[in-house]
Design an enzyme around this catalytic site. Sequence first.
Site, mmCIF file in Angstrom:
data_model
loop_
_atom_site.group_PDB
_atom_site.id
_atom_site.type_symbol
_atom_site.label_atom_id
_atom_site.label_comp_id
_atom_site.label_asym_id
_atom_site.label_seq_id
_atom_site.Cartn_x
_atom_site.Cartn_y
_atom_site.Cartn_z
ATOM 1 N N TYR A 179 20.512 -7.374 -2.772
ATOM 2 C CA TYR A 179 19.757 -6.234 -2.260
ATOM 3 C C TYR A 179 20.683 -5.147 -1.727
ATOM 4 O O TYR A 179 21.711 -5.436 -1.101
ATOM 5 C CB TYR A 179 18.806 -6.672 -1.148
ATOM 6 C CG TYR A 179 17.589 -7.454 -1.599
ATOM 7 C CD1 TYR A 179 17.256 -7.579 -2.948
ATOM 8 C CD2 TYR A 179 16.756 -8.077 -0.672
ATOM 9 C CE1 TYR A 179 16.142 -8.292 -3.348
ATOM 10 C CE2 TYR A 179 15.633 -8.789 -1.066
ATOM 11 C CZ TYR A 179 15.332 -8.895 -2.408
ATOM 12 O OH TYR A 179 14.214 -9.599 -2.806
ATOM 13 N N ASN A 209 10.187 -16.663 -8.541
ATOM 14 C CA ASN A 209 9.870 -16.258 -9.918
ATOM 15 C C ASN A 209 10.039 -17.385 -10.933
ATOM 16 O O ASN A 209 10.367 -17.140 -12.093
ATOM 17 C CB ASN A 209 10.742 -15.059 -10.325
ATOM 18 C CG ASN A 209 10.605 -13.900 -9.366
ATOM 19 O OD1 ASN A 209 9.533 -13.321 -9.217
ATOM 20 N ND2 ASN A 209 11.695 -13.555 -8.683
ATOM 21 N N SER A 237 6.017 -7.758 -3.476
ATOM 22 C CA SER A 237 5.354 -6.564 -3.990
ATOM 23 C C SER A 237 3.837 -6.611 -3.833
ATOM 24 O O SER A 237 3.096 -6.353 -4.787
ATOM 25 C CB SER A 237 5.729 -6.329 -5.461
ATOM 26 O OG SER A 237 5.464 -5.003 -5.856
ATOM 27 N N LEU A 253 1.907 -4.540 -2.549
ATOM 28 C CA LEU A 253 1.310 -3.209 -2.725
ATOM 29 C C LEU A 253 1.632 -2.635 -4.104
ATOM 30 O O LEU A 253 1.478 -1.432 -4.339
ATOM 31 C CB LEU A 253 1.806 -2.254 -1.632
ATOM 32 C CG LEU A 253 1.519 -2.697 -0.189
ATOM 33 C CD1 LEU A 253 2.128 -1.712 0.804
ATOM 34 C CD2 LEU A 253 0.019 -2.847 0.046
ATOM 35 N N GLY A 295 4.130 0.324 -4.426
ATOM 36 C CA GLY A 295 3.641 1.654 -4.063
ATOM 37 C C GLY A 295 2.648 2.230 -5.052
ATOM 38 O O GLY A 295 2.020 3.270 -4.789
ATOM 39 N N LEU A 302 -0.176 1.175 -5.794
ATOM 40 C CA LEU A 302 -1.524 1.114 -5.254
ATOM 41 C C LEU A 302 -1.927 2.441 -4.619
ATOM 42 O O LEU A 302 -3.087 2.841 -4.670
ATOM 43 C CB LEU A 302 -1.601 -0.011 -4.205
ATOM 44 C CG LEU A 302 -2.960 -0.268 -3.578
ATOM 45 C CD1 LEU A 302 -3.978 -0.696 -4.632
ATOM 46 C CD2 LEU A 302 -2.846 -1.321 -2.486
ATOM 47 N N SER A 339 8.549 -2.242 3.749
ATOM 48 C CA SER A 339 8.711 -0.932 4.378
ATOM 49 C C SER A 339 9.541 -1.014 5.652
ATOM 50 O O SER A 339 9.499 -2.011 6.378
ATOM 51 C CB SER A 339 7.332 -0.344 4.717
ATOM 52 O OG SER A 339 7.456 0.885 5.404
#
Length: 297
Positions: free
Chosen positions: A54, A159, A208, A210, A213, A215, A262
């Site tokens: 990340y 995953n 994820s 949302l 983003g 959405l 966020s």
Amino acid sequence: MPTQAPPDHAFEMSPVVAGLWRIADWELDVPARVRWIEQALELGITSFDHADIYGDYRAESLFGEALQHAPALRRRMQLVTKCGIRLRSAQRPYRLNHYDASADYVRAQVEQSLRNLRTEQLDLVLIHRPDYLMDATVLADTFASLTREGKVARWGVSNHTTGQFALLHAHHPLVTNQLELSPLHMQALDDGTLDQAQQLGLRPMIWSPLGGGRLFAGDDPQALRVRGEMEAIAARLGISLTTLAFAWILRHPSRPHPITGSGRIERLREAVAALDVTLEAEDWYAIWTASKGHPVP
């Protein structure tokens, strides 16, 4: 100096997990990062999700600097990280991105994560993506060795398909599979991964929630349908769209841990508010129907 992790028997993730994959973009100085962590803890978010890659391999260190500045915070949280992806960057000029769950690579990345996060033990480490060249016996031995050494308390995956999860779980106990799920991405409802989580009593982590983003800002037909339906439900329930999205995920009987993405504390507050919302089945299926674009069969 590294700070000691909470005792192994105390391991338990918070219902909502804070995701740190964008921390490098938040442009917070060290005191601001400390305050952000404190505010998340005040909301009851005690679990923090990382990965070695990340922020172009910088996110863990940014978080670790905050823990070094305020070491008492470490005992109030669970640190989760992931490894197994070799991502090309200026520091790592691989010929191409690829997966690596070999013993040497996993050990090296775990030890680097310990240094980055300024801790003596990681509460949970996940294999980030399934490595098609993984030798389950060898990887399980690596898990066992790093656990005996006190470097990792628990192991999981991210995953992974049901078969991939079962293969590794048969060699070494896993505690979670981190999966993508949102009102815009519902594959996990049908591919067996959430069913497997329920069968084994292992709560999945959800990334994820949302839809990245989409959405809020997506203008494709699916996003428009889902947003329209969800806005109507949210207005009727007196909650935000974010809270409704998290409540939709939390309604699943596998008892998932959704992960925020966020740096805004208000977004974290809206996510936590979903813990007080229980969707009626018709509302849950109304969102499902809007996403699919057709009624249930």
